[in-house]
Design a protein around this motif. Structure first.
Motif, mmCIF file in Angstrom:
data_model
loop_
_atom_site.group_PDB
_atom_site.id
_atom_site.type_symbol
_atom_site.label_atom_id
_atom_site.label_comp_id
_atom_site.label_asym_id
_atom_site.label_seq_id
_atom_site.Cartn_x
_atom_site.Cartn_y
_atom_site.Cartn_z
ATOM 1 N N SER A 80 112.752 14.595 -22.408
ATOM 2 C CA SER A 80 113.518 13.750 -21.473
ATOM 3 C C SER A 80 114.506 14.524 -20.621
ATOM 4 O O SER A 80 115.103 13.950 -19.703
ATOM 5 C CB SER A 80 114.310 12.699 -22.263
ATOM 6 N N ASN B 108 112.483 5.438 -21.647
ATOM 7 C CA ASN B 108 111.275 6.057 -21.092
ATOM 8 C C ASN B 108 110.576 5.210 -20.032
ATOM 9 O O ASN B 108 110.135 5.729 -19.007
ATOM 10 C CB ASN B 108 110.273 6.347 -22.220
ATOM 11 N N LEU C 166 108.489 12.367 -18.599
ATOM 12 C CA LEU C 166 108.961 12.385 -19.988
ATOM 13 C C LEU C 166 108.809 13.779 -20.582
ATOM 14 O O LEU C 166 108.991 13.968 -21.782
ATOM 15 C CB LEU C 166 108.176 11.373 -20.831
#
Length: 474
Positions: free
Chosen positions: A10, A70, A117
């Motif tokens: 992330s 996410n 991600l």
């Protein structure tokens, strides 16, 4: 030699969001963090999950990025695009933004939406350089290792001459990223109020963890110092249950608390507003300017001056005139069957779907919103749209009826397409609260014809209202 590359998890998300800022998003842009399927060509759709396995409903960019959700990050990348549009001269995709910030390793031609991600490999040096652009008000300075070489007599043999700063991103946009990544209140939903990211002085920070705990990252900075920390095994074997927060953040936190006072002479520099930043009040739930129907309170948010929040007409819940037949905004072409109604401004089809099921309905109830929301139409109706034609041919307002048998003649038709049924109903008084069905059917009356012959002898009341109710759909 090239630095080794690993997946950043992330920690790469801010790049998607700053690219989105360039394309018009703001820290108050509303994203629907709900179950979403992203098409993936011939493969099954891509269905990302959040780290906590939950869905958080409608949230603003500030909440989405600071808590590292996410699904919103994937929606940000979908909005930005992975690669550039070959038909435009602009370098506007995610990969081009990463290159502008100094990340050179995203060279594959087949990245998918998981790139936001951490699905592409990067080096710690490149990532830290990219974050230095955020710390440096959008200016890029290439990393350098050797500043000066002197011989044993102290004579300078070579000295590094820093190049001219290159403004690769607007200072306003980098400031907004810094504001979000240093917002301890905003990230406390997932990280708590006293996480390792919360230093004694203002600092921006972002963690990252890859699948199977192979890589832990914490990237962060003040205007004085940028620090990137990667923790992992050089042979790619997984670590055991250690995340960016538990693995890399303690190192980052300790080093920043040690080094920032040194480089700043015990006076850490806070993030300061560049010119071109304005503060505005928004509806906390919608991110738009608050309308009179704003639910859930208001808060202030920061914006680039030329990218203000959405106007109050785009608040999540608004009242507007709707054409009841087409569901479009009523206008001159369709004033006959219009009514004032609450509508929700929800463009995201997955957001609409979520609001129709269990968790979404609970959210609506908790926020005092309509239980079965009507979604705001995209446009006003036009003369080309289908129109109902409803007419009582032999009756008019305030007619006095003296016969015991009343023939009701009329037209029931639609200009285009079909309808699913009609009802002829009556009620007592001028504005009945209850309606009784006299007749119903699915047939059209294209020309004036007898719809029903009504025996009035048992009807109570000296003033009656008749209506034709036309149904389209369920």
């Amino acid at each position: 030699a090239d630095s080794p590359t690993r997946q950043p998890g992330s920690s790469i998300k801010p790049i998607a969001y700053i690219a989105a800022f360039e394309k018009g998003w703001t820290p108050a842009t509303l994203i629907w963090d709900v179950p979403t399927e992203f098409p993936d060509g011939a493969n099954p759709p891509y269905v990302p999950k959040n780290y906590d396995d939950k869905f958080h409903g409608p949230i603003t960019v500030r909440t989405a990025l600071s808590n590292s959700f996410n699904i919103p990050a994937v929606k940000a990348l979908e909005f930005v695009g992975i690669y550039d549009d070959p038909n435009t001269p602009e370098k506007e995709g995610f990969v081009a933004m990463a290159e502008r910030l100094g990340i050179t390793s995203l060279t594959r031609p087949d990245y998918g939406l998981s790139l936001t991600l951490g699905g592409g490999d990067v080096s710690l040096l490149d990532m830290t350089s990219a974050y230095s652009v955020f710390a440096n008000n959008g200016k890029k300075v290439p990393p350098v290792a050797i500043l000066k070489i002197v011989d044993f007599q102290g004579k300078v043999i070579d000295e590094y001459q820093p190049p001219q700063d290159e403004q690769v991103i607007r200072a306003e946009h980098t400031f907004l990223i810094s504001s979000i990544l240093s917002d301890n209140d905003a990230r406390s939903w997932m990280f708590g109020r006293n996480s390792l990211l919360n230093l004694p002085f203002q600092a921006a920070a972002k963690t990252g963890t890859t699948n199977d705990f192979r890589d832990n990252w914490t990237m962060g900075y003040t205007p004085d110092l940028v620090t990137g920390v990667w923790v992992g095994n050089a042979d790619y074997t997984p670590m055991i249950n250690t995340t960016g927060l538990s693995g890399a953040a303690p190192i980052w936190s300790s080093f920043m608390q040690f080094a920032v006072p040194i480089v700043s002479n015990n006076n850490p520099t806070p993030f300061t507003f560049p010119s071109g930043i304005t503060e505005k009040i928004i509806c906390a739930v919608s991110g738009a300017e608050p309308s009179q129907w704003c639910k859930g309170g208001q808060r202030s948010e920061l914006f680039a001056s030329d990218q203000p929040p959405l106007p109050r007409s785009q608040d999540l819940l608004v009242k507007t005139q709707i054409d009841t037949w087409t569901g479009l905004i009523a206008g001159d072409a369709c004033k006959d069957f219009a009514k004032d109604d609450f509508v929700m401004n929800v463009k995201d089809t997955w957001g609409r779907k979520w609001l129709r099921n269990g968790q979404g309905k609970e959210w609506l109830e908790a926020h005092e919103m309509p239980e079965n929301p009507f979604f705001a139409p995209d446009r006003e109706c036009s003369s080309d749209d289908p129109r109902p034609i409803l007419e009582f041919s032999n009756l008019k307002e305030n007619d006095v009826i003296t016969d015991a048998l009343l023939t009701v003649r009329g037209i029931i038709n639609v200009t285009k397409g079909d309808f699913t049924g009609w009802r002829l109903e009556y009620g007592v008084g001028n504005d009945p609260s209850e309606w009784t069905i006299l007749a119903q059917g699915t047939n059209k009356f294209e020309n004036a014809d007898t719809i029903y012959t009504w025996d009035l002898k048992d009807v109570i009341g000296d003033r009656l209202t008749l209506r034709i109710y036309l149904m389209n759909g369920e």
